[in-house]
Design a protein around this motif. Structure first.
Motif, PDB file in Angstrom:
ATOM      1  N   MET A 155     -17.732   1.036  14.808  1.00 50.12           N
ATOM      2  CA  MET A 155     -17.785  -0.142  13.960  1.00 50.12           C
ATOM      3  C   MET A 155     -16.760  -1.142  14.488  1.00 50.12           C
ATOM      4  N   SER A 156     -17.119  -2.394  14.443  1.00 48.64           N
ATOM      5  CA  SER A 156     -16.231  -3.404  15.019  1.00 48.64           C
ATOM      6  C   SER A 156     -15.567  -4.261  13.942  1.00 48.64           C
ATOM      7  N   ILE A 157     -14.521  -4.904  14.350  1.00 49.43           N
ATOM      8  CA  ILE A 157     -13.793  -5.819  13.471  1.00 49.43           C
ATOM      9  C   ILE A 157     -14.701  -6.994  13.080  1.00 49.43           C
ATOM     10  N   GLU A 158     -15.549  -7.440  14.012  1.00 48.26           N
ATOM     11  CA  GLU A 158     -16.433  -8.574  13.744  1.00 48.26           C
ATOM     12  C   GLU A 158     -17.400  -8.259  12.601  1.00 48.26           C
ATOM     13  N   ALA A 159     -17.910  -7.036  12.573  1.00 54.99           N
ATOM     14  CA  ALA A 159     -18.833  -6.645  11.500  1.00 54.99           C
ATOM     15  C   ALA A 159     -18.113  -6.643  10.148  1.00 54.99           C
ATOM     16  N   ILE A 160     -16.894  -6.155  10.138  1.00 54.34           N
ATOM     17  CA  ILE A 160     -16.117  -6.144   8.897  1.00 54.34           C
ATOM     18  C   ILE A 160     -15.816  -7.571   8.461  1.00 54.34           C
ATOM     19  N   CYS A 161     -15.445  -8.433   9.403  1.00 51.34           N
ATOM     20  CA  CYS A 161     -15.181  -9.841   9.082  1.00 51.34           C
ATOM     21  C   CYS A 161     -16.431 -10.526   8.551  1.00 51.34           C
ATOM     22  N   SER A 162     -17.560 -10.198   9.125  1.00 48.35           N
ATOM     23  CA  SER A 162     -18.822 -10.782   8.663  1.00 48.35           C
ATOM     24  C   SER A 162     -19.121 -10.386   7.219  1.00 48.35           C
ATOM     25  N   THR A 163     -18.930  -9.116   6.919  1.00 45.96           N
ATOM     26  CA  THR A 163     -19.156  -8.645   5.552  1.00 45.96           C
ATOM     27  C   THR A 163     -18.164  -9.284   4.587  1.00 45.96           C
ATOM     28  N   LEU A 164     -16.915  -9.406   4.996  1.00 46.12           N
ATOM     29  CA  LEU A 164     -15.912 -10.052   4.153  1.00 46.12           C
ATOM     30  C   LEU A 164     -16.255 -11.523   3.911  1.00 46.12           C
ATOM     31  N   THR A 165     -16.792 -12.182   4.922  1.00 47.37           N
ATOM     32  CA  THR A 165     -17.197 -13.582   4.767  1.00 47.37           C
ATOM     33  C   THR A 165     -18.356 -13.696   3.784  1.00 47.37           C
ATOM     34  N   LYS A 166     -19.283 -12.761   3.860  1.00 47.63           N
ATOM     35  CA  LYS A 166     -20.392 -12.747   2.895  1.00 47.63           C
ATOM     36  C   LYS A 166     -19.870 -12.504   1.481  1.00 47.63           C
ATOM     37  N   LEU A 167     -18.920 -11.578   1.363  1.00 52.16           N
ATOM     38  CA  LEU A 167     -18.301 -11.324   0.060  1.00 52.16           C
ATOM     39  C   LEU A 167     -17.593 -12.582  -0.462  1.00 52.16           C
ATOM     40  N   GLU A 168     -16.934 -13.282   0.437  1.00 52.49           N
ATOM     41  CA  GLU A 168     -16.249 -14.520   0.059  1.00 52.49           C
ATOM     42  C   GLU A 168     -17.249 -15.551  -0.475  1.00 52.49           C
ATOM     43  N   ARG A 169     -18.367 -15.715   0.214  1.00 50.92           N
ATOM     44  CA  ARG A 169     -19.392 -16.675  -0.245  1.00 50.92           C
ATOM     45  C   ARG A 169     -19.969 -16.280  -1.595  1.00 50.92           C
ATOM     46  N   MET A 170     -20.221 -14.993  -1.785  1.00 53.28           N
ATOM     47  CA  MET A 170     -20.774 -14.539  -3.065  1.00 53.28           C
ATOM     48  C   MET A 170     -19.769 -14.732  -4.194  1.00 53.28           C
ATOM     49  N   HIS A 171     -18.510 -14.485  -3.927  1.00 54.03           N
ATOM     50  CA  HIS A 171     -17.484 -14.687  -4.955  1.00 54.03           C
ATOM     51  C   HIS A 171     -17.303 -16.177  -5.262  1.00 54.03           C
ATOM     52  N   LYS A 172     -17.420 -17.034  -4.239  1.00 56.77           N
ATOM     53  CA  LYS A 172     -17.357 -18.478  -4.478  1.00 56.77           C
ATOM     54  C   LYS A 172     -18.503 -18.912  -5.382  1.00 56.77           C
ATOM     55  N   SER A 173     -19.672 -18.398  -5.093  1.00 58.02           N
ATOM     56  CA  SER A 173     -20.843 -18.722  -5.910  1.00 58.02           C
ATOM     57  C   SER A 173     -20.659 -18.232  -7.342  1.00 58.02           C
ATOM     58  N   LEU A 174     -20.096 -17.038  -7.477  1.00 52.44           N
ATOM     59  CA  LEU A 174     -19.835 -16.491  -8.805  1.00 52.44           C
ATOM     60  C   LEU A 174     -18.774 -17.318  -9.533  1.00 52.44           C
ATOM     61  N   LEU A 175     -17.796 -17.820  -8.807  1.00 52.41           N
ATOM     62  CA  LEU A 175     -16.789 -18.704  -9.401  1.00 52.41           C
ATOM     63  C   LEU A 175     -17.424 -20.000  -9.895  1.00 52.41           C
ATOM     64  N   GLU A 176     -18.345 -20.547  -9.121  1.00 51.76           N
ATOM     65  CA  GLU A 176     -19.053 -21.763  -9.554  1.00 51.76           C
ATOM     66  C   GLU A 176     -19.841 -21.495 -10.833  1.00 51.76           C
ATOM     67  N   LEU A 177     -20.463 -20.326 -10.905  1.00 50.59           N
ATOM     68  CA  LEU A 177     -21.183 -19.965 -12.127  1.00 50.59           C
ATOM     69  C   LEU A 177     -20.222 -19.837 -13.308  1.00 50.59           C
ATOM     70  N   ALA A 178     -19.049 -19.275 -13.071  1.00 48.67           N
ATOM     71  CA  ALA A 178     -18.071 -19.121 -14.145  1.00 48.67           C
ATOM     72  C   ALA A 178     -17.596 -20.479 -14.651  1.00 48.67           C
ATOM     73  N   ILE A 179     -17.448 -21.440 -13.748  1.00 45.55           N
ATOM     74  CA  ILE A 179     -17.051 -22.792 -14.153  1.00 45.55           C
ATOM     75  C   ILE A 179     -18.163 -23.440 -14.973  1.00 45.55           C
ATOM     76  N   LYS A 180     -19.403 -23.257 -14.545  1.00 46.39           N
ATOM     77  CA  LYS A 180     -20.536 -23.789 -15.318  1.00 46.39           C
ATOM     78  C   LYS A 180     -20.629 -23.095 -16.682  1.00 46.39           C
ATOM     79  N   LYS A 181     -20.289 -21.812 -16.691  1.00 45.27           N
ATOM     80  CA  LYS A 181     -20.333 -21.062 -17.952  1.00 45.27           C
ATOM     81  C   LYS A 181     -19.348 -21.642 -18.956  1.00 45.27           C
ATOM     82  N   THR A 182     -18.200 -22.100 -18.478  1.00 47.91           N
ATOM     83  CA  THR A 182     -17.217 -22.714 -19.365  1.00 47.91           C
ATOM     84  C   THR A 182     -17.832 -23.920 -20.076  1.00 47.91           C
ATOM     85  N   GLU A 183     -18.550 -24.745 -19.337  1.00 44.13           N
ATOM     86  CA  GLU A 183     -19.209 -25.913 -19.924  1.00 44.13           C
ATOM     87  C   GLU A 183     -20.267 -25.487 -20.936  1.00 44.13           C
TER      88      GLU A 183
END
Length: 166
Positions: free
Chosen positions: A1-29
């Motif tokens: 397993m390579s570092i690049e694969a782990i970084c790629s998965t972490l980047t995907k996790l980051e995008r999903m968490h950003k999207s979830l954060l946007e939903l949480a902000i909309k939920k506040t409204e």
């Protein structure tokens, strides 16, 4: 397993968490507007995001475990990216992993704060609903009768047809 694969998965996790954060902000409204239908839909969207994050997290865990095993490091139940950073040989790999990890941790902290705020807003809304219901609902001490006397205050004794002397 390579570092690049782990970084790629972490980047995907980051995008999903950003999207979830946007939903949480909309939920506040939505909570402040009191739109129950939109809140119900928002919860369904959040559940889909959480399920996707869970799959990515399992993938990340497997990648980290595989990487550490390939390096000859015994894995524990909860192997982390910090373990990979320590095990990485090249400084560029360490720096890349640290940067992605730190961004993800920052988004997760922001998400926690937003969710705490939403939880407080929902609690306040429930308190308001309970207070409103309490003011509209009559209390037993305010009623003109006790629980056992339902017919009112008629002082004339009523006789039944079944009252008879033996």
């Amino acid at each position: 397993m390579s570092i690049e694969a782990i970084c790629s998965t972490l980047t995907k996790l980051e995008r999903m968490h950003k999207s979830l954060l946007e939903l949480a902000i909309k939920k506040t409204e939505i909570i402040t507007d009191g739109n129950i239908e939109a809140l119900d839909q928002m919860l369904k969207d959040e559940q889909a995001h959480v399920a996707a994050i869970d799959k990515l997290e399992q993938q990340r865990q497997k990648q980290v475990t595989d990487y550490l095993e390939a390096k000859g490091i015994a894995s524990t139940d909860k192997t982390t990216v910090a373990d990979v950073i320590e095990a990485a040989e090249q400084q560029t790999d360490k720096d890349t992993l640290s940067a992605v990890r730190n961004r993800l941790l920052q988004i997760i902290n922001d998400l926690k704060k937003q969710n705490d705020q939403n939880q407080k807003l929902v609690f306040q809304s429930l308190q308001f609903v309970n207070l409103t219901m309490d003011t509209l609902r009559p209390r037993t001490e305010q009623m003109n009768y006790s629980g056992s006397e339902v017919r009112g205050t008629n002082k004339v004794a009523k006789k039944s047809f079944f009252d008879s002397q033996a």
